[in-house]
Write a protein that holds these residues in place. Structure first.
Motif, PDB file in Angstrom:
ATOM      1  N   ARG A  97       0.815  -1.226   0.000  1.00  0.00           N
ATOM      2  CA  ARG A  97       0.000   0.000   0.000  1.00  0.00           C
ATOM      3  C   ARG A  97       0.841   1.264   0.000  1.00  0.00           C
ATOM      4  O   ARG A  97       0.403   2.298  -0.485  1.00  0.00           O
ATOM      5  N   ARG A  98       2.047   1.229   0.548  1.00  0.00           N
ATOM      6  CA  ARG A  98       2.858   2.459   0.686  1.00  0.00           C
ATOM      7  C   ARG A  98       3.721   2.666  -0.556  1.00  0.00           C
ATOM      8  O   ARG A  98       4.748   2.002  -0.732  1.00  0.00           O
ATOM      9  N   ALA A  99       3.286   3.612  -1.396  1.00  0.00           N
ATOM     10  CA  ALA A  99       3.970   3.833  -2.674  1.00  0.00           C
ATOM     11  C   ALA A  99       5.440   4.215  -2.478  1.00  0.00           C
ATOM     12  O   ALA A  99       6.316   3.732  -3.215  1.00  0.00           O
ATOM     13  N   LEU A 133      -0.836  -1.102  -4.288  1.00  0.00           N
ATOM     14  CA  LEU A 133      -2.198  -1.628  -4.230  1.00  0.00           C
ATOM     15  C   LEU A 133      -2.475  -2.194  -2.841  1.00  0.00           C
ATOM     16  O   LEU A 133      -1.552  -2.451  -2.066  1.00  0.00           O
ATOM     17  N   ASP A 134      -3.748  -2.373  -2.575  1.00  0.00           N
ATOM     18  CA  ASP A 134      -4.200  -3.118  -1.400  1.00  0.00           C
ATOM     19  C   ASP A 134      -4.590  -4.506  -1.889  1.00  0.00           C
ATOM     20  O   ASP A 134      -5.444  -4.623  -2.782  1.00  0.00           O
ATOM     21  N   VAL A 135      -3.981  -5.550  -1.330  1.00  0.00           N
ATOM     22  CA  VAL A 135      -4.282  -6.908  -1.816  1.00  0.00           C
ATOM     23  C   VAL A 135      -5.734  -7.304  -1.573  1.00  0.00           C
ATOM     24  O   VAL A 135      -6.208  -8.288  -2.134  1.00  0.00           O
ATOM     25  N   LEU A 179       4.385 -14.081  -2.172  1.00  0.00           N
ATOM     26  CA  LEU A 179       3.224 -13.451  -1.534  1.00  0.00           C
ATOM     27  C   LEU A 179       3.538 -13.230  -0.065  1.00  0.00           C
ATOM     28  O   LEU A 179       3.339 -14.114   0.783  1.00  0.00           O
ATOM     29  N   ALA A 180       4.051 -12.032   0.227  1.00  0.00           N
ATOM     30  CA  ALA A 180       4.524 -11.711   1.582  1.00  0.00           C
ATOM     31  C   ALA A 180       3.627 -10.708   2.294  1.00  0.00           C
ATOM     32  O   ALA A 180       3.827 -10.469   3.489  1.00  0.00           O
ATOM     33  N   ALA A 181       2.687 -10.092   1.604  1.00  0.00           N
ATOM     34  CA  ALA A 181       1.803  -9.135   2.286  1.00  0.00           C
ATOM     35  C   ALA A 181       1.049  -9.864   3.396  1.00  0.00           C
ATOM     36  O   ALA A 181       0.466 -10.929   3.164  1.00  0.00           O
ATOM     37  N   CYS A 219       7.146 -21.508   5.756  1.00  0.00           N
ATOM     38  CA  CYS A 219       6.697 -21.264   7.134  1.00  0.00           C
ATOM     39  C   CYS A 219       7.866 -20.790   7.995  1.00  0.00           C
ATOM     40  O   CYS A 219       8.549 -21.605   8.637  1.00  0.00           O
ATOM     41  N   PRO A 220       8.094 -19.476   8.056  1.00  0.00           N
ATOM     42  CA  PRO A 220       9.194 -18.993   8.887  1.00  0.00           C
ATOM     43  C   PRO A 220       8.773 -18.815  10.340  1.00  0.00           C
ATOM     44  O   PRO A 220       7.625 -18.446  10.639  1.00  0.00           O
ATOM     45  N   GLY A 221       9.727 -19.044  11.236  1.00  0.00           N
ATOM     46  CA  GLY A 221       9.552 -18.622  12.620  1.00  0.00           C
ATOM     47  C   GLY A 221       9.776 -17.116  12.720  1.00  0.00           C
ATOM     48  O   GLY A 221       9.699 -16.395  11.715  1.00  0.00           O
ATOM     49  N   ASP A 222      10.073 -16.650  13.931  1.00  0.00           N
ATOM     50  CA  ASP A 222      10.181 -15.204  14.160  1.00  0.00           C
ATOM     51  C   ASP A 222      11.227 -14.551  13.255  1.00  0.00           C
ATOM     52  O   ASP A 222      12.374 -15.003  13.185  1.00  0.00           O
ATOM     53  N   ILE A 223      10.804 -13.458  12.630  1.00  0.00           N
ATOM     54  CA  ILE A 223      11.706 -12.674  11.771  1.00  0.00           C
ATOM     55  C   ILE A 223      11.776 -11.261  12.364  1.00  0.00           C
ATOM     56  O   ILE A 223      10.732 -10.666  12.672  1.00  0.00           O
ATOM     57  N   ALA A 224      12.968 -10.739  12.479  1.00  0.00           N
ATOM     58  CA  ALA A 224      13.131  -9.399  13.066  1.00  0.00           C
ATOM     59  C   ALA A 224      12.766  -8.324  12.048  1.00  0.00           C
ATOM     60  O   ALA A 224      13.616  -7.803  11.325  1.00  0.00           O
TER      61      ALA A 224
END
Ligand SMILES: NC(=O)c1ccc[n+]([C@@H]2O[C@H](COP(=O)([O-])OP(=O)(O)OC[C@H]3O[C@@H](n4cnc5c(N)ncnc54)[C@H](OP(=O)(O)O)[C@@H]3O)[C@@H](O)[C@H]2O)c1
Length: 248
Positions: A45-47, A69-71, A96-98, A192-197
């Motif tokens: 969303r943030r151009a 865009l907004d998915v 697809l990371a949004a 399937c990732p665990g915690d990401i900083a």
């Protein structure tokens, strides 16, 4: 297949479209792909954030475009897919990371309006992008990497009701895609990732401090894993990957 797609048949560089590409994991994925010789389109969303990622990808040798865009907006997703194919003439991969979570994530404090928002972003969003791009993925023997979550692989008590439900459902989305579209050369990976900083952690009820973040995965760790999937040969499908920080 339209004219742009036919003209793209001789185009050597592969093209990946990354949602959530303006920050965190999506940004790292776009830059890793650029460094590996891919051209990139980034959406979110943030151009301004997308333009920054596109410029950084261009510095790494990629042709890059920002598609704000907004998915949740299916028409905008369809228009962005058209713009990618008009610009590049092909589309070889989706990442697809949004994604969205909320601090109020328990049955006893969640709001159903936010629940619907999480579903629309985390589940319907990825489905919309795949739906729009399916003809291109068939044409290219394309690969889809769905950035799910550890909570999409096994119960993660802190992850939240709506978030866990949507991420778990992404596993089904990937499996049906592979079951139905594998015969057309389309491949999908439930990552399937665990915690990401990343800034995503700011959505937790208790926001982790710098010391906690230091032992987590980095966005670059996940991008490296994604790039492995993107660069796998066309006859190879990586159905699911779970990537975790060693110390939790
Ligand atoms: N951080 C973690 O610990 C973790 C662990 C496992 C999985 N994940 C998953 O990794 C993915 C990326 O998250 P991240 O950790 O890299 O955090 P992030 O930097 O906050 O990335 C989330 C991205 O999603 C985009 N986004 C959110 N809602 C959107 C919408 N409606 N339309 C379009 N784009 C939207 C955001 O961009 P805009 O705000 O500009 O729209 C942002 O770029 C998410 O799917 C998340 O569930 C994260």
């Amino acid at each position: 297949m339209d004219t742009a797609s036919r003209s793209g048949a001789a185009r050597a560089r592969k093209v990946v479209w990354v949602t959530g590409g303006g920050s965190g994991t999506g940004r790292a994925v776009a830059l890793a792909a650029a460094a590996a010789g891919w051209d990139v389109a980034v959406s979110g969303r943030r151009a301004a954030a997308l333009e920054e990622t596109a410029a950084a990808a261009a510095e790494r040798g990629a042709a890059a475009m920002a598609l704000p865009l907004d998915v949740q907006d299916g028409s905008a997703v369809a228009a962005a897919r058209t713009a990618v194919v008009e610009r590049f003439g092909r589309l070889d991969a989706l990442v697809l990371a949004a994604g969205l979570n909320t601090p109020r994530r328990r049955w006893d404090d969640q709001e159903m309006a936010v629940f619907r928002d999480v579903v629309a972003t985390n589940l319907t969003g990825p489905a919309s992008v795949v739906d729009a791009a399916l003809p291109d993925l068939r044409a290219s023997g394309g690969v889809v990497v769905v950035i799910s979550s550890y909570s999409g692989w096994t119960l993660s008590p802190g992850a939240g009701v709506a978030y866990s439900a949507t991420k778990t459902a992404l596993g089904s989305l990937v499996r049906t895609l592979n079951d139905q579209e594998g015969r057309h050369g389309v491949r999908a990976c439930h990552l399937c990732p665990g915690d990401i900083a990343t800034d995503f952690l700011d959505q937790r009820p208790e926001v982790p401090d710098a010391a906690a973040r230091a032992s987590m995965l980095t966005a670059d760790d996940v991008a490296r894993t994604v790039q492995f999937v993107l660069d796998s040969p066309p006859h190879v499908r990586v159905d699911e990957l779970v990537v975790s920080p060693v110390r939790r």
